[in-house]
Design a protein around this motif. Structure first.
Motif, PDB file in Angstrom:
ATOM      1  N   TYR A 182       0.815  -0.972  -0.319  1.00  0.00           N
ATOM      2  CA  TYR A 182       0.209  -0.235  -0.094  1.00  0.00           C
ATOM      3  C   TYR A 182       0.539   1.223   0.347  1.00  0.00           C
ATOM      4  O   TYR A 182       1.760   1.037  -0.014  1.00  0.00           O
ATOM      5  CB  TYR A 182      -0.864  -0.237   1.033  1.00  0.00           C
ATOM      6  N   ALA A 183       0.329   1.921  -0.478  1.00  0.00           N
ATOM      7  CA  ALA A 183       0.867   3.195  -0.190  1.00  0.00           C
ATOM      8  C   ALA A 183       0.166   4.825   0.687  1.00  0.00           C
ATOM      9  O   ALA A 183      -0.892   4.557   0.861  1.00  0.00           O
ATOM     10  CB  ALA A 183       1.621   4.322  -1.521  1.00  0.00           C
ATOM     11  N   LYS A 184       0.997   5.551   1.029  1.00  0.00           N
ATOM     12  CA  LYS A 184       0.739   6.255   2.506  1.00  0.00           C
ATOM     13  C   LYS A 184       0.601   8.057   2.138  1.00  0.00           C
ATOM     14  O   LYS A 184       2.109   8.017   1.564  1.00  0.00           O
ATOM     15  CB  LYS A 184       0.960   5.712   3.498  1.00  0.00           C
ATOM     16  N   ALA A 185      -0.069   8.491   2.117  1.00  0.00           N
ATOM     17  CA  ALA A 185       0.225  10.372   2.037  1.00  0.00           C
ATOM     18  C   ALA A 185       1.355  10.574   2.883  1.00  0.00           C
ATOM     19  O   ALA A 185       0.743  10.315   4.198  1.00  0.00           O
ATOM     20  CB  ALA A 185      -0.619  10.539   2.014  1.00  0.00           C
ATOM     21  N   GLU A 186       1.935  11.289   2.682  1.00  0.00           N
ATOM     22  CA  GLU A 186       3.208  11.494   3.806  1.00  0.00           C
ATOM     23  C   GLU A 186       3.152  13.827   3.158  1.00  0.00           C
ATOM     24  O   GLU A 186       5.031  14.126   2.792  1.00  0.00           O
ATOM     25  CB  GLU A 186       4.554  10.967   3.922  1.00  0.00           C
ATOM     26  N   ARG A 187       2.420  14.613   3.600  1.00  0.00           N
ATOM     27  CA  ARG A 187       2.029  15.844   2.812  1.00  0.00           C
ATOM     28  C   ARG A 187       2.419  16.531   1.568  1.00  0.00           C
ATOM     29  O   ARG A 187       1.828  15.659   0.495  1.00  0.00           O
ATOM     30  CB  ARG A 187       3.206  16.944   3.899  1.00  0.00           C
ATOM     31  N   ASP A 188       3.883  16.860   1.360  1.00  0.00           N
ATOM     32  CA  ASP A 188       4.446  16.784   0.509  1.00  0.00           C
ATOM     33  C   ASP A 188       5.194  15.147  -0.546  1.00  0.00           C
ATOM     34  O   ASP A 188       5.232  15.317  -1.640  1.00  0.00           O
ATOM     35  CB  ASP A 188       5.597  17.489  -0.939  1.00  0.00           C
ATOM     36  N   PHE A 189       4.613  14.233   0.105  1.00  0.00           N
ATOM     37  CA  PHE A 189       5.479  13.008  -0.263  1.00  0.00           C
ATOM     38  C   PHE A 189       4.424  12.288  -0.261  1.00  0.00           C
ATOM     39  O   PHE A 189       3.607  12.049  -0.321  1.00  0.00           O
ATOM     40  CB  PHE A 189       6.769  12.433  -0.075  1.00  0.00           C
ATOM     41  N   CYS A 190       4.323  10.657  -0.700  1.00  0.00           N
ATOM     42  CA  CYS A 190       3.919   9.998  -0.281  1.00  0.00           C
ATOM     43  C   CYS A 190       5.420   8.223   0.429  1.00  0.00           C
ATOM     44  O   CYS A 190       6.193   8.333  -0.390  1.00  0.00           O
ATOM     45  CB  CYS A 190       3.073   8.944  -1.084  1.00  0.00           C
ATOM     46  N   SER A 191       4.888   7.186   1.540  1.00  0.00           N
ATOM     47  CA  SER A 191       5.184   6.274   1.154  1.00  0.00           C
ATOM     48  C   SER A 191       4.749   5.132   0.898  1.00  0.00           C
ATOM     49  O   SER A 191       3.432   5.093   0.039  1.00  0.00           O
ATOM     50  CB  SER A 191       4.962   6.185   3.499  1.00  0.00           C
ATOM     51  N   ILE A 192       5.857   4.295   0.396  1.00  0.00           N
ATOM     52  CA  ILE A 192       5.274   3.252  -0.215  1.00  0.00           C
ATOM     53  C   ILE A 192       5.954   1.938   0.501  1.00  0.00           C
ATOM     54  O   ILE A 192       6.741   1.607   0.994  1.00  0.00           O
ATOM     55  CB  ILE A 192       5.738   2.740  -1.800  1.00  0.00           C
ATOM     56  N   TYR A 193       5.234   0.813   0.632  1.00  0.00           N
ATOM     57  CA  TYR A 193       5.527   0.395   1.721  1.00  0.00           C
ATOM     58  C   TYR A 193       5.300  -1.926   0.946  1.00  0.00           C
ATOM     59  O   TYR A 193       4.275  -1.615   0.025  1.00  0.00           O
ATOM     60  CB  TYR A 193       4.230  -1.030   3.125  1.00  0.00           C
ATOM     61  N   LEU A 194       6.525  -1.729   1.017  1.00  0.00           N
ATOM     62  CA  LEU A 194       6.896  -3.159   0.161  1.00  0.00           C
ATOM     63  C   LEU A 194       6.227  -4.294   0.158  1.00  0.00           C
ATOM     64  O   LEU A 194       6.618  -4.704   2.289  1.00  0.00           O
ATOM     65  CB  LEU A 194       7.907  -2.937  -0.496  1.00  0.00           C
ATOM     66  N   VAL A 195       6.326  -6.040   0.103  1.00  0.00           N
ATOM     67  CA  VAL A 195       6.482  -6.759   0.717  1.00  0.00           C
ATOM     68  C   VAL A 195       7.421  -7.058   1.718  1.00  0.00           C
ATOM     69  O   VAL A 195       7.784  -8.788   2.791  1.00  0.00           O
ATOM     70  CB  VAL A 195       5.940  -8.134  -0.893  1.00  0.00           C
ATOM     71  N   GLY A 222       8.938  -5.558   3.724  1.00  0.00           N
ATOM     72  CA  GLY A 222       9.083  -4.931   4.992  1.00  0.00           C
ATOM     73  C   GLY A 222       9.950  -3.578   4.552  1.00  0.00           C
ATOM     74  O   GLY A 222       9.713  -2.881   5.611  1.00  0.00           O
ATOM     75  N   LYS A 223      10.339  -3.387   3.185  1.00  0.00           N
ATOM     76  CA  LYS A 223      10.983  -1.564   3.409  1.00  0.00           C
ATOM     77  C   LYS A 223       9.873  -1.023   3.009  1.00  0.00           C
ATOM     78  O   LYS A 223       8.371  -1.200   2.914  1.00  0.00           O
ATOM     79  CB  LYS A 223      11.702  -1.440   2.342  1.00  0.00           C
ATOM     80  N   ARG A 224      10.152   0.305   3.604  1.00  0.00           N
ATOM     81  CA  ARG A 224       9.142   1.719   2.848  1.00  0.00           C
ATOM     82  C   ARG A 224      10.086   2.332   2.393  1.00  0.00           C
ATOM     83  O   ARG A 224      11.362   3.574   2.310  1.00  0.00           O
ATOM     84  CB  ARG A 224       8.797   2.211   3.838  1.00  0.00           C
ATOM     85  N   LEU A 225       9.405   3.038   0.970  1.00  0.00           N
ATOM     86  CA  LEU A 225      10.004   4.132   0.428  1.00  0.00           C
ATOM     87  C   LEU A 225       9.511   5.631   0.449  1.00  0.00           C
ATOM     88  O   LEU A 225       8.555   4.816   0.688  1.00  0.00           O
ATOM     89  CB  LEU A 225      10.217   3.170  -1.187  1.00  0.00           C
TER      90      LEU A 225
END
Length: 236
Positions: A154-167, A169-172
């Motif tokens: 899934y991906a989550k909004a972070e103000r001017d960015f977004c976090s992408i969560y991967l299988v 366990g990493k977060r981009l």
């Protein structure tokens, strides 16, 4: 990037137009196209010239910058310029590249140009939709990282960015708004379930009330997104 970034300036204030024009002309990667004092002139300019980015004032007579942007079926990249900070949230929700407060300093202008270049690089790196890609590229520091759709939970909004969560366990952290990421993902596989979340429908494990479980994460379902989620998952 094979050509200079073609810039249109739209502002009802002559001094503000001159400042942005002067900033544009100081950077060799930019090309000044035209300066317009209202939306009507801007429409004419867009018919006459190819434009990559518009430096757009928000408060203008007759038609505001936000109304003008909404009226364009395929708008160029937008950088809002204004003396009023209260429009910032709405400007970013419209997926603008940046929001510059007047008077615009050259240093702040250069930061906006860097965001423009990153956005244009992202679009260049994407594979055309007709090729049915199974991945996209995300800019990470000085490199473009290939991300398979299957690896995104899934991906989550972070103000001017977004976090992408991967299988794995990493977060981009991607330097784009969630709306831009949503447009880059296949709609048959990814769905907005909340103002702040996009999920991979293949990763959904359960739904209880307004809570969605994907892998090890629990996400809130927005009330306005529930029906489209149930339709996508074929829940009756």
């Amino acid at each position: 990037m094979t050509h200079k970034i073609r810039c249109l300036v739209v502002d009802d204030e002559p001094i503000a137009r001159d400042i942005i024009k002067a900033h544009i002309e100081q950077l060799p990667q930019l090309q000044f196209v035209e300066a317009c004092k209202n939306a009507a002139e801007a429409y004419e300019a867009l018919l006459q010239y190819e434009v990559d980015v518009i430096f757009l004032d928000i408060r203008m007579p007759v038609t505001t910058g936000i109304s003008f942007m909404r009226s364009l079926s395929q708008p160029p990249l937008i950088v809002f310029t204004t003396a009023f900070s209260e429009h910032a949230v709405e400007g970013f929700e419209l997926n603008s590249v940046d929001y510059l407060m007047k008077p615009v300093t050259f240093e702040r202008f250069c930061q906006a140009v860097q965001k423009i270049q990153e956005r244009m690089l992202f679009h260049t790196a994407r594979v055309p939709l007709t090729d049915s890609p199974s991945y996209l590229f995300i800019k990470q520091d000085t490199r473009l990282l290939k991300i398979n759709f299957d690896d995104i939970i899934y991906a989550k909004a972070e103000r001017d960015f977004c976090s992408i969560y991967l299988v794995n366990g990493k977060r981009l952290l991607a330097s784009m708004h969630l709306k831009l990421l949503e447009a880059s993902l296949p709609a048959q596989r990814f769905l907005r379930v909340h103002r702040s979340y996009i999920v991979n429908l293949h990763k959904v494990q359960s739904i209880q009330g307004n809570v969605l479980v994907v892998e090890q994460a629990t996400l809130e379902i927005g009330s306005s997104y529930r029906e489209s989620l149930y339709q996508a998952l074929k829940i009756r």
